[in-house]
Design a protein around this motif. Structure first.
Motif, PDB file in Angstrom:
ATOM      1  N   SER A   1      55.686  52.666  44.315  1.00  0.00           N
ATOM      2  CA  SER A   1      56.034  53.894  43.596  1.00  0.00           C
ATOM      3  C   SER A   1      56.338  53.690  42.118  1.00  0.00           C
ATOM      4  O   SER A   1      56.055  54.579  41.312  1.00  0.00           O
ATOM      5  CB  SER A   1      57.225  54.578  44.275  1.00  0.00           C
ATOM      6  N   ASN A   2      56.899  52.577  41.715  1.00  0.00           N
ATOM      7  CA  ASN A   2      57.248  52.421  40.303  1.00  0.00           C
ATOM      8  C   ASN A   2      56.188  51.653  39.508  1.00  0.00           C
ATOM      9  O   ASN A   2      56.425  51.280  38.351  1.00  0.00           O
ATOM     10  CB  ASN A   2      58.611  51.743  40.161  1.00  0.00           C
ATOM     11  N   HIS A   3      55.036  51.431  40.114  1.00  0.00           N
ATOM     12  CA  HIS A   3      53.966  50.770  39.381  1.00  0.00           C
ATOM     13  C   HIS A   3      53.238  51.769  38.481  1.00  0.00           C
ATOM     14  O   HIS A   3      53.163  52.962  38.776  1.00  0.00           O
ATOM     15  CB  HIS A   3      52.985  50.110  40.352  1.00  0.00           C
ATOM     16  N   LEU A   4      52.673  51.234  37.407  1.00  0.00           N
ATOM     17  CA  LEU A   4      52.005  52.075  36.426  1.00  0.00           C
ATOM     18  C   LEU A   4      50.530  51.698  36.226  1.00  0.00           C
ATOM     19  O   LEU A   4      49.757  52.522  35.745  1.00  0.00           O
ATOM     20  CB  LEU A   4      52.716  51.965  35.075  1.00  0.00           C
ATOM     21  N   TYR A   5      50.185  50.467  36.568  1.00  0.00           N
ATOM     22  CA  TYR A   5      48.833  49.964  36.331  1.00  0.00           C
ATOM     23  C   TYR A   5      48.192  49.680  37.684  1.00  0.00           C
ATOM     24  O   TYR A   5      48.796  49.018  38.532  1.00  0.00           O
ATOM     25  CB  TYR A   5      48.867  48.678  35.498  1.00  0.00           C
ATOM     26  N   PHE A   6      46.996  50.162  37.844  1.00  0.00           N
ATOM     27  CA  PHE A   6      46.348  50.078  39.144  1.00  0.00           C
ATOM     28  C   PHE A   6      44.948  49.507  38.981  1.00  0.00           C
ATOM     29  O   PHE A   6      44.295  49.718  37.953  1.00  0.00           O
ATOM     30  CB  PHE A   6      46.282  51.465  39.799  1.00  0.00           C
ATOM     31  N   TYR A   7      44.513  48.826  40.032  1.00  0.00           N
ATOM     32  CA  TYR A   7      43.250  48.104  39.967  1.00  0.00           C
ATOM     33  C   TYR A   7      42.516  48.206  41.295  1.00  0.00           C
ATOM     34  O   TYR A   7      43.141  48.328  42.352  1.00  0.00           O
ATOM     35  CB  TYR A   7      43.493  46.610  39.696  1.00  0.00           C
ATOM     36  N   TRP A   8      41.207  48.139  41.211  1.00  0.00           N
ATOM     37  CA  TRP A   8      40.382  47.914  42.388  1.00  0.00           C
ATOM     38  C   TRP A   8      39.587  46.634  42.162  1.00  0.00           C
ATOM     39  O   TRP A   8      39.014  46.421  41.079  1.00  0.00           O
ATOM     40  CB  TRP A   8      39.413  49.069  42.638  1.00  0.00           C
ATOM     41  N   TYR A   9      39.584  45.801  43.204  1.00  0.00           N
ATOM     42  CA  TYR A   9      38.777  44.597  43.239  1.00  0.00           C
ATOM     43  C   TYR A   9      37.931  44.650  44.499  1.00  0.00           C
ATOM     44  O   TYR A   9      38.239  45.381  45.443  1.00  0.00           O
ATOM     45  CB  TYR A   9      39.652  43.338  43.330  1.00  0.00           C
ATOM     46  N   ARG A  10      36.876  43.850  44.529  1.00  0.00           N
ATOM     47  CA  ARG A  10      36.131  43.745  45.773  1.00  0.00           C
ATOM     48  C   ARG A  10      35.733  42.291  46.000  1.00  0.00           C
ATOM     49  O   ARG A  10      35.642  41.488  45.062  1.00  0.00           O
ATOM     50  CB  ARG A  10      34.891  44.635  45.763  1.00  0.00           C
ATOM     51  N   GLN A  11      35.483  41.999  47.263  1.00  0.00           N
ATOM     52  CA  GLN A  11      35.033  40.662  47.627  1.00  0.00           C
ATOM     53  C   GLN A  11      33.894  40.787  48.627  1.00  0.00           C
ATOM     54  O   GLN A  11      34.116  41.192  49.780  1.00  0.00           O
ATOM     55  CB  GLN A  11      36.174  39.828  48.224  1.00  0.00           C
ATOM     56  N   ILE A  12      32.707  40.480  48.181  1.00  0.00           N
ATOM     57  CA  ILE A  12      31.569  40.391  49.087  1.00  0.00           C
ATOM     58  C   ILE A  12      31.729  39.108  49.891  1.00  0.00           C
ATOM     59  O   ILE A  12      32.195  38.084  49.369  1.00  0.00           O
ATOM     60  CB  ILE A  12      30.255  40.388  48.299  1.00  0.00           C
ATOM     61  N   LEU A  13      31.357  39.169  51.147  1.00  0.00           N
ATOM     62  CA  LEU A  13      31.552  38.042  52.055  1.00  0.00           C
ATOM     63  C   LEU A  13      31.032  36.743  51.460  1.00  0.00           C
ATOM     64  O   LEU A  13      29.872  36.654  51.059  1.00  0.00           O
ATOM     65  CB  LEU A  13      30.854  38.342  53.384  1.00  0.00           C
ATOM     66  N   GLY A  14      31.905  35.749  51.380  1.00  0.00           N
ATOM     67  CA  GLY A  14      31.513  34.437  50.882  1.00  0.00           C
ATOM     68  C   GLY A  14      31.497  34.308  49.378  1.00  0.00           C
ATOM     69  O   GLY A  14      31.186  33.245  48.843  1.00  0.00           O
ATOM     70  N   GLN A  15      31.843  35.400  48.686  1.00  0.00           N
ATOM     71  CA  GLN A  15      31.813  35.355  47.226  1.00  0.00           C
ATOM     72  C   GLN A  15      33.222  35.542  46.654  1.00  0.00           C
ATOM     73  O   GLN A  15      34.194  35.646  47.384  1.00  0.00           O
ATOM     74  CB  GLN A  15      30.861  36.430  46.689  1.00  0.00           C
ATOM     75  N   LYS A  16      33.299  35.562  45.331  1.00  0.00           N
ATOM     76  CA  LYS A  16      34.600  35.652  44.680  1.00  0.00           C
ATOM     77  C   LYS A  16      35.149  37.070  44.729  1.00  0.00           C
ATOM     78  O   LYS A  16      34.400  38.040  44.837  1.00  0.00           O
ATOM     79  CB  LYS A  16      34.462  35.266  43.200  1.00  0.00           C
ATOM     80  N   VAL A  17      36.465  37.147  44.616  1.00  0.00           N
ATOM     81  CA  VAL A  17      37.091  38.439  44.382  1.00  0.00           C
ATOM     82  C   VAL A  17      36.729  38.865  42.953  1.00  0.00           C
ATOM     83  O   VAL A  17      36.930  38.112  42.006  1.00  0.00           O
ATOM     84  CB  VAL A  17      38.620  38.334  44.538  1.00  0.00           C
TER      85      VAL A  17
END
Lengths: 117, 115
Positions: A27-43
């Motif tokens: 609730s008190n966070h201000l910065y938000f992110y989306w990341y993804r990880q394809i199987l076997g690869q990097k985030v």
């Protein structure tokens, strides 16, 4: 410790369909992110969001992707027309500060596994 | 551009044995360095980070990591592994400016702990 909640944990969809991945940040966070990880690869970083707008996005985050924080609580990632290569684990994350600091860290959700058939 | 290499995709250790997970990075200056752990069904959790100062960094759950500039490494260690340490471990690097959108993660090392 506070948690970032992501729903659903698994999502199966047909190619070309729209999907919405949901996240409830701390609730008190201000910065938000989306990341993804394809199987076997990097985030990989997809997008960052602050003050109700995108602050930065990667090359992956093309016109098929969008994010919003419609009600000050949920933070969503929408993929308008899914492709096979969108199959991945998608992580939502948040922090109170947008820069690195000794006493702050990035909190991740447990992820949504998206499978595009 | 920065990059991170975790040369071991999968490691198996016996419970009680010591552990070292390798991480090498490529970056023009001294970066910020992180280790994250992902237990099954959970998100990535920060174990420790190096920003500056003492090159031996202590983290949660009894982990430590040592930054070696000459080797461009940031290896994670634990003297005695517990079964609950079975998870996937990610090393990450970031420049001093730019925030979390600039973090580059490694491909991860899966740790299996056997009795």
């Amino acid at each position: 410790e506070p948690e970032v909640t992501q729903t659903p944990s698994h999502q199966v969809t047909q190619m070309g369909q729209e999907v919405i991945l949901r996240c409830v940040p701390i609730s008190n966070h201000l910065y938000f992110y989306w990341y993804r990880q394809i199987l076997g690869q990097k985030v990989e970083f997809l997008v960052s969001f602050y003050n109700n707008e995108i602050s930065e996005k990667s090359e992956i985050f093309d016109d098929q992707f969008s994010v919003e924080r419609p009600d000050g609580s949920n933070f969503t990632l929408k993929i308008r027309s899914t492709k096979l290569e969108d199959s991945a684990m998608y992580f939502c994350a948040g922090t109170g500060q947008g820069v690195f600091g000794t006493n702050e860290k990035l909190f991740f959700g447990s992820g949504t596994q998206l499978s595009v058939l | 551009a920065q990059s991170v290499t975790q040369p071991d995709i999968h490691i198996t250790v016996s419970e009680g044995a010591s552990l070292e997970l390798r991480c090498n990075y490529s970056y023009g200056a001294t970066p910020y360095l992180f280790w994250y752990v992902q237990s099954p069904g959970q998100g990535l959790q920060l174990l420790l980070k190096y920003f500056s100062g003492d090159t031996l960094v202590q983290g949660i759950k009894g982990f430590e990591a040592e930054f070696k500039r000459s080797q461009s490494s940031f290896n994670l260690r634990k003297p005695s592994v517990h079964w609950s340490d079975a998870a996937e471990y990610f090393c990450a690097v970031a420049p001093h400016s730019g925030g979390y959108q600039k973090v580059t993660f490694g491909t991860g090392t899966k740790l299996q702990v056997i009795p």
